[in-house]
Design a protein around this motif. Structure first.
Motif: not given
Length: 281
Positions: A1-9, A206-210
């Protein structure tokens, strides 16, 4: 899963290290409250977590590097759900999305819905619009339930956010009112329909996030499907040495949970997540 380096909440409330004494420290009355709470809101995973509390760090222990990484991961996933549902809910349901808060805790926690233990699994409390998560649950999924992987963990978060969406649309209020008047069997059936809809909403996320963030990597969807199987009532009952009895299910079978997760993923349409309408039909 690509998640690193993105905005956190920014909607994270970190209480970890404040309650690592474990369920054993809350007494008989507290345990009864936990069990009652889990019946209505959580997944009772007690059969597969016996002995886990004995391996917990002492209360008020500093967070480990793994804890910090989990915190960063949860923050990014939560931010992704905020962006997805802020667009989807107005478009598909004509309602504004209100960001929930996600509470990270250790062992036991107090919420506006009462006290709870990590043995109940992650849960959503509509009274304060908060999701409660002990990140040790992720290790449990990998080590005891055969459902590891970051996208499997993201599915768990997205499922609880699905309950928040149900709260915003009024579904939870209607279900809770109906359950209060129903027999135990009918109450369980309504609970299953509620949980399956939350799975479907997780699939939409999941679909929208991708599509928005390029989240999915090879094998990620299979991780989520494996997680949906692992938290099926029939699988949990079998793990406890009990014969699965569908009338006692509160979250749905493994097959049902996988089906509705994929229905949401394939359609990306809230109208396709009407578990209640399908049950009536």
């Amino acid at each position: 899963m690509q998640w690193r380096g993105r905005r956190g909440s920014g909607n994270i409330e970190d209480r970890r290290g404040m309650g690592r004494a474990g369920a054993g420290g809350i007494g008989i009355a507290g345990m009864l409250a936990v069990l009652a709470f889990g019946y209505f809101f959580g997944i009772d995973i007690t059969p597969v977590v016996r002995g886990i509390d004995g391996n917990r760090p002492p209360e008020n222990a500093p967070l480990s590097e793994r804890d910090r990484q989990y915190g960063d991961f949860v923050s990014v996933v939560l931010a992704d759900t905020e962006e997805v549902w802020s667009a989807v809910l107005p478009q598909q349901a004509g309602r504004d999305y209100v960001d929930p808060t996600l509470v990270l805790y250790s062992g036991v926690v107090q919420s506006a819905c009462g006290g709870a233990s990590s043995a109940m699994g992650p849960f959503y409390c509509p009274n304060d619009q908060k999701v409660y998560l002990d990140t040790d649950f992720f290790d449990l999924m990998a080590q005891k339930m055969g459902a590891g992987g970051d996208f499997a963990y993201a599915y768990v978060i997205a499922h609880e956010i699905g309950h928040h969406v149900q709260n915003l649309t009024g579904t939870l209020q209607q279900v809770n009112a109906a359950r209060s008047r129903a027999s135990e069997t009918d109450s369980n059936r309504l609970s299953v329909l509620t949980e399956l809809q939350a799975d479907c909403y997780a699939g939409i996320w999941a679909r929208q996030a991708d599509q928005r963030f390029g989240t999915l990597e090879e094998g990620d969807l299979q991780e989520a499907i494996a997680a949906a199987q692992a938290v099926g009532d029939d699988v949990i009952h079998s793990s406890a040495g009990r014969t699965p009895m569908p009338d006692s299910f509160t979250h749905g079978s493994a097959a049902q949970r996988q089906e509705w997760l994929m229905r949401g993923f394939r359609s990306a349409d809230m109208a396709q997540c009407d578990t209640f309408g399908r049950a009536r039909g």
